[in-house]
Write a protein that holds these residues in place. Sequence first.
Motif, PDB file in Angstrom:
ATOM      1  N   ARG B  27       0.852  -1.200   0.000  1.00 57.61           N
ATOM      2  CA  ARG B  27       0.000   0.000   0.000  1.00 57.61           C
ATOM      3  C   ARG B  27       0.877   1.236   0.000  1.00 57.61           C
ATOM      4  O   ARG B  27       1.819   1.357   0.796  1.00 57.61           O
ATOM      5  N   ARG B  29       0.733   5.724  -0.985  1.00 53.45           N
ATOM      6  CA  ARG B  29      -0.187   6.852  -0.967  1.00 53.45           C
ATOM      7  C   ARG B  29      -0.598   7.221  -2.396  1.00 53.45           C
ATOM      8  O   ARG B  29       0.242   7.473  -3.251  1.00 53.45           O
ATOM      9  N   GLU B  35      -4.884   9.170  -0.015  1.00 52.43           N
ATOM     10  CA  GLU B  35      -5.248   7.984   0.771  1.00 52.43           C
ATOM     11  C   GLU B  35      -4.462   6.765   0.295  1.00 52.43           C
ATOM     12  O   GLU B  35      -3.866   6.778  -0.783  1.00 52.43           O
ATOM     13  N   GLY B  36      -4.514   5.737   1.092  1.00 51.05           N
ATOM     14  CA  GLY B  36      -3.806   4.513   0.742  1.00 51.05           C
ATOM     15  C   GLY B  36      -4.452   3.799  -0.430  1.00 51.05           C
ATOM     16  O   GLY B  36      -5.665   3.803  -0.580  1.00 51.05           O
ATOM     17  N   TYR B  88       5.464  13.604  -2.918  1.00 53.99           N
ATOM     18  CA  TYR B  88       6.351  13.895  -1.783  1.00 53.99           C
ATOM     19  C   TYR B  88       7.208  15.130  -2.063  1.00 53.99           C
ATOM     20  O   TYR B  88       7.514  15.914  -1.151  1.00 53.99           O
ATOM     21  N   ASP B 108       7.488   8.376   4.685  1.00 56.69           N
ATOM     22  CA  ASP B 108       6.051   8.393   4.998  1.00 56.69           C
ATOM     23  C   ASP B 108       5.791   7.356   6.085  1.00 56.69           C
ATOM     24  O   ASP B 108       5.845   6.156   5.827  1.00 56.69           O
ATOM     25  N   GLU B 109       5.501   7.844   7.288  1.00 49.06           N
ATOM     26  CA  GLU B 109       5.281   6.913   8.404  1.00 49.06           C
ATOM     27  C   GLU B 109       4.067   6.021   8.174  1.00 49.06           C
ATOM     28  O   GLU B 109       4.059   4.862   8.571  1.00 49.06           O
ATOM     29  N   GLU B 110       3.061   6.610   7.512  1.00 51.21           N
ATOM     30  CA  GLU B 110       1.833   5.841   7.312  1.00 51.21           C
ATOM     31  C   GLU B 110       2.026   4.757   6.248  1.00 51.21           C
ATOM     32  O   GLU B 110       1.364   3.712   6.292  1.00 51.21           O
ATOM     33  N   PHE B 111       2.921   4.996   5.317  1.00 48.88           N
ATOM     34  CA  PHE B 111       3.159   4.034   4.239  1.00 48.88           C
ATOM     35  C   PHE B 111       4.659   3.775   4.142  1.00 48.88           C
ATOM     36  O   PHE B 111       5.356   4.315   3.271  1.00 48.88           O
ATOM     37  N   SER B 114       6.938   3.261   1.016  1.00 51.76           N
ATOM     38  CA  SER B 114       7.146   4.297   0.004  1.00 51.76           C
ATOM     39  C   SER B 114       8.626   4.455  -0.359  1.00 51.76           C
ATOM     40  O   SER B 114       8.947   4.845  -1.473  1.00 51.76           O
TER      41      SER B 114
END
Lengths: 22, 217, 302
Positions: B27, B29, B35-36, B88, B108-111, B114
């Motif tokens: 996954r 961004r 969003e993912g 980014y 990217d902490e959420e993804f 990346s």
Amino acid sequence: LLPCEIQYNGHAAVDKYFIPTI
Amino acid sequence: PDQWVLIARDSLLELPKKPGDGTFFTRLRNPSTGEGALFLFSSCAQQLFEIKVFNEDYHSWFIGQTVQHDGRLFFATPMDALFLILYYLIKAEKEQGKFQPVDQVIVDEEFPSSHILLQCTQAVQSLHHVTEEKEIGSKKFYKYNKEKTLKWLKKKVVQTVKALKTNNVCVGSAVQSSTFIRSRQILDVTEEDYTRYAHGLISEYIPEDLSADLLKY
Amino acid sequence: MELAPFEQKNWGSSRLSSPVPPLCRTQQCCLGIDEAGRGPVLGPMVYGICFCPLSKKQDLEELKVADSKTLSEAERERLFEKLDSLKEYLGWALQILSPNVISTSMQQRVKYNLNALSHDTAIALIQYALDSGVQLREVFVDTVGPAEKYQEKLQERFPELEVTVKPKADALFPIVSAASICAKVARDYAVKHWKFLEDLEDVNLDYGSGYPNDPKTKEWLAKNLDPVFGYPQFVRFSWSTAQSILDSRAVPIRWDDSDGHEKASSKGSQSMLAFFGLKKDDMRRPAHRFFQERKLETARDL
């Protein structure tokens, strides 16, 4: 791909009941 | 469920030379929505693929002698990883506005996957299309450049227009089935229609602000 | 009775007929219609017609075909052979409606119930006789639904004929009883020689009477149920007995029009405010037309 949703995952006797036709 | 139906290139099924180097889903961004979304990397992360899904209600699959309840059909299509990196770069420009090494930009902490985008060598080698570059010693530093990006995106739009025409995609105001073949060409479709349509498609891969700028451009 | 055309394609509808006797083309005739196999949950339904010159009505009475309901299968077959031998003045025709045709007709989106199917089949057989040159004058039919309405319908369709629709017509009119023999013999044969299209192992035809309230028939249905595909096409899926076993023992399956009823009932219980609030999905920019038209979405996860 079928035109209906079968709410099941698993074995189906496709060969017995289904005759693909072009 | 542990099984899905996917249409993808044969090469994605080739066995990797080293363990851990094979094709994998991850996954990342989505650059337009933030969003993912699901993506696929080819072996050694050389090529990025976006995953689209044909998702209509009331479908299931017969696969051999089994039923698969999930009737979705996934498509893996190659895409330019630069679109994802661009997200980014724009963010870094807004937050810091300075030249940075690209590996410090794509964080990217959420993804966390990346950073794998850096392995897409073709995209990394194309960074100059959307950035200003500086080289200090052996290290390169990048800063987002809007003008260059718009020029690059315009080329994308032009290529997309060509592809739309080649593939007879209906871009006019009339809605018609993609399997319907008209006996006569629709004469009221203009070059502007194609350009707007292509712009809309490219906008699926860029942030909204940039899409608005591209439309003006 | 030779039903080879139906045996080879027993998922469809078949017409079989005798040659039309020359006498029937020159003299005024009566025609009787009857059916066999309306009630069972298994096997085809057969519509039969018999026709003969009005002058030969008495000959038919002497054959004593009117007692057909009390006959055994073997006796009916013998009577049919007798009828079939009267080629000089008696003709017959059959329309065999397979269980598959019955099921698909009754379950299609535009309602087409069994009575309508029966009426249309009867009308088609009468028309067949007329098209074959039979000089029809009188038609006798057993009731399907309200007798008066059926008679009106047939009379309107065939204004030149004298149509009589009556309950128990096979006991009242020998020509109807003759048609009944033909239909019953055809059904018996079709069921006895049924070729299962499905590649089933060890299927037996010991299904009892074939009527839905027969425990042996219900047991046979339950035994021959496949959880995904349902029954072999020998079964009338549209019968409520068949459907209730499917509901309890087969996997749930939803079709494009399945939700029509569900949505109608659930919307009634929703608050009106539910239609005015923006849902999270609505706040997302809609996908480009290219993707919408092709029902393609971005995959968020597997």
